[in-house]
Design a protein around this motif. Sequence first.
Motif, short mmCIF file in Angstrom:
data_model
loop_
_atom_site.label_atom_id
_atom_site.label_comp_id
_atom_site.label_asym_id
_atom_site.label_seq_id
_atom_site.Cartn_x
_atom_site.Cartn_y
_atom_site.Cartn_z
N CYS A 6 0.68 -1.11 0.10
CA CYS A 6 -0.08 0.13 -0.02
C CYS A 6 0.86 1.29 0.04
O CYS A 6 1.79 1.57 0.81
CB CYS A 6 -0.98 0.00 1.44
SG CYS A 6 -2.27 1.40 1.15
N ASN A 27 -3.99 -4.97 6.20
CA ASN A 27 -4.13 -3.65 6.21
C ASN A 27 -4.28 -2.75 7.65
O ASN A 27 -5.03 -3.69 8.43
CB ASN A 27 -5.25 -3.07 5.16
CG ASN A 27 -6.64 -3.73 5.39
OD1 ASN A 27 -6.78 -5.09 5.38
ND2 ASN A 27 -7.62 -2.97 5.77
N GLY A 32 -6.12 1.53 3.23
CA GLY A 32 -5.24 0.25 2.52
C GLY A 32 -6.23 -0.81 2.03
O GLY A 32 -6.01 -1.30 0.87
N TYR A 35 -7.54 0.47 -1.32
CA TYR A 35 -6.32 0.63 -2.31
C TYR A 35 -6.15 -0.76 -2.99
O TYR A 35 -6.00 -1.00 -4.27
CB TYR A 35 -4.95 1.24 -1.55
CG TYR A 35 -3.84 1.02 -2.57
CD1 TYR A 35 -3.62 2.04 -3.43
CD2 TYR A 35 -3.04 0.02 -2.40
CE1 TYR A 35 -2.65 1.96 -4.40
CE2 TYR A 35 -1.97 0.00 -3.25
CZ TYR A 35 -1.57 0.90 -4.26
OH TYR A 35 -0.63 0.80 -5.15
N ALA A 36 -6.02 -1.71 -2.04
CA ALA A 36 -5.79 -3.12 -2.35
C ALA A 36 -6.90 -3.65 -3.40
O ALA A 36 -6.58 -4.27 -4.37
CB ALA A 36 -5.58 -4.06 -1.31
#
Length: 118
Positions: A6, A27, A32, A35-36
Amino acid sequence: MKTVSCIICPNSCTIEIDEATLVASGNKCPRGLEYAKQEITNPQRSITSTVKTSFKHFPVLPCRTSKAVSKSKMMKVMNEINKVTVNDNLKVGDIIIKNIAGTDADLIATMNIPVKEK
């Protein structure tokens, strides 16, 4: 499982995410996780480049997209960038190409074109 590093915050979490179910672990914050998921389903990147100018004293102008664009559209964006020649004295933040390649991102100048002294 895919591992994603991340880049959203200073934690730099290493996130493992199942590509089929989008279930993730590792995360430390909700950003996070988002984002992933985005990195698996529709990875995006900001593009930095240069465009040609018509000024002999300043032949290229640095530029970037105003926001991240889908990696699948990066070549279309670069093709548009390669076609343009700037003829105006632009300043930082001025739009060079609006909605470049249909991405909803603008291509903007990241440097002022200096006025040539006589």
